[in-house]
Design a protein around this motif. Structure first.
Motif, short mmCIF file in Angstrom:
data_model
loop_
_atom_site.label_atom_id
_atom_site.label_comp_id
_atom_site.label_asym_id
_atom_site.label_seq_id
_atom_site.Cartn_x
_atom_site.Cartn_y
_atom_site.Cartn_z
N GLY A 254 14.91 24.85 18.57
CA GLY A 254 14.65 26.24 18.95
C GLY A 254 14.36 27.15 17.77
O GLY A 254 14.03 28.32 17.97
N ARG B 193 12.63 29.22 14.84
CA ARG B 193 11.30 29.82 14.78
C ARG B 193 10.63 29.35 13.49
O ARG B 193 11.18 29.54 12.40
N ALA C 167 2.73 21.10 17.16
CA ALA C 167 3.75 21.40 18.17
C ALA C 167 3.99 20.17 19.05
O ALA C 167 5.14 19.83 19.38
N ASN D 270 7.62 19.92 20.95
CA ASN D 270 7.90 21.27 21.46
C ASN D 270 9.36 21.70 21.28
O ASN D 270 9.90 22.42 22.09
N ARG D 271 9.96 21.20 20.22
CA ARG D 271 11.36 21.55 19.95
C ARG D 271 11.55 22.94 19.36
O ARG D 271 12.64 23.45 19.30
N PHE D 272 10.46 23.49 18.81
CA PHE D 272 10.58 24.74 18.05
C PHE D 272 9.67 25.82 18.60
O PHE D 272 8.71 25.54 19.29
N GLU D 273 10.03 27.07 18.25
CA GLU D 273 9.15 28.17 18.58
C GLU D 273 8.17 28.32 17.41
O GLU D 273 8.59 28.61 16.29
N VAL E 79 4.88 29.87 15.39
CA VAL E 79 3.85 30.90 15.22
C VAL E 79 2.96 30.42 14.07
O VAL E 79 3.41 29.67 13.21
#
Ligand code: IMP
Length: 199
Positions: free
Chosen positions: A8, A10, A25, A30-33, A35
């Protein structure tokens, strides 16, 4: 203190290419947010180092410093044994300002003819670096070995894929199913190492 990435967290991906961010990702499950540096309006540093590891670290450090977030960056390319490892960190630049890899692949073929060598061995390298805003960083490298083949074959890949046959196969990366490439690629191998180091 061991460096770990908490689920989770960022992360800023030091790329201005949305496709690359999506690919990263997916590989990170898809474990992290995530940008991108582009979304945050960060400028892209010049890739001034002579190694993949050096350039990946330089990009990750610049993004971490500018954003205050943990940053992930990659650097990759093709190395040809008979050309003393060229194009190497200049792989993208050999395609010229128009990023035409037809031009880049012809350049590899011409340089090999000039070198008059029978050695067609080559390898792809991918360096992945994670940098924390307060300084520490981790960097890993993955490699996929193979042989060059001309003329280029296949339209499924990108970059130098149509002239690269991975070890143990007869199709080029350009002809191969992308999921098969993803299982053995330099990028996949680097990610395995990164996951082992950080997750
Ligand atoms: P980077 O974006 O500076 O890392 O540039 C890497 C360059 O190396 C790309 O423009 C590609 O042409 C080439 N490259 C890296 N990985 C691959 C691959 O898996 N297949 C084909 N070409 C690759």
């Amino acid at each position: 203190m061991a460096l770990k990435l908490e689920p989770g967290a960022r992360l800023v991906v030091a790329t201005h290419n949305p496709g690359k961010a999506r690919e990263l990702a997916q590989i990170l499950e898809n474990r992290f947010e995530l940008v991108t540096a582009g979304e945050l309006g960060l400028s892209e540093p010049d890739e001034t180092e002579q190694t993949f590891v050096g350039n990946a670290l330089l990009k990750a450090r610049a993004a971490a410093e500018a954003s205050g977030l943990i940053a992930l960056a990659d650097d990759s390319g093709l190395s040809v044994a008979a050309l003393d490892g060229q194009p190497g960190v200049y792989s993208a630049r050999w395609a010229g300002p128009g990023r035409d890899f037809g031009v880049a692949m012809r350049k590899v073929e011409e340089r090999l003819e000039e070198a008059d060598s029978r050695d067609l061995s080559a390898w792809f390298t991918c360096a992945l670096a994670v940098a924390w805003p307060d300084g520490p960083a981790v960097v890993v490298e993955g490699r996929a070995d193979g042989t060059l083949s001309f003329p280029p074959r296949g339209t499924k890949g990108f970059g130098y894929d149509p002239i690269f046959i991975p070890e143990g196969f007869s199709e080029t990366f350009g002809e191969m199913d992308p999921t098969a490439k993803d299982r053995m690629s330099h990028r996949a191998r680097a990610f395995e190492k990164l996951k082992a180091a950080l997750l």
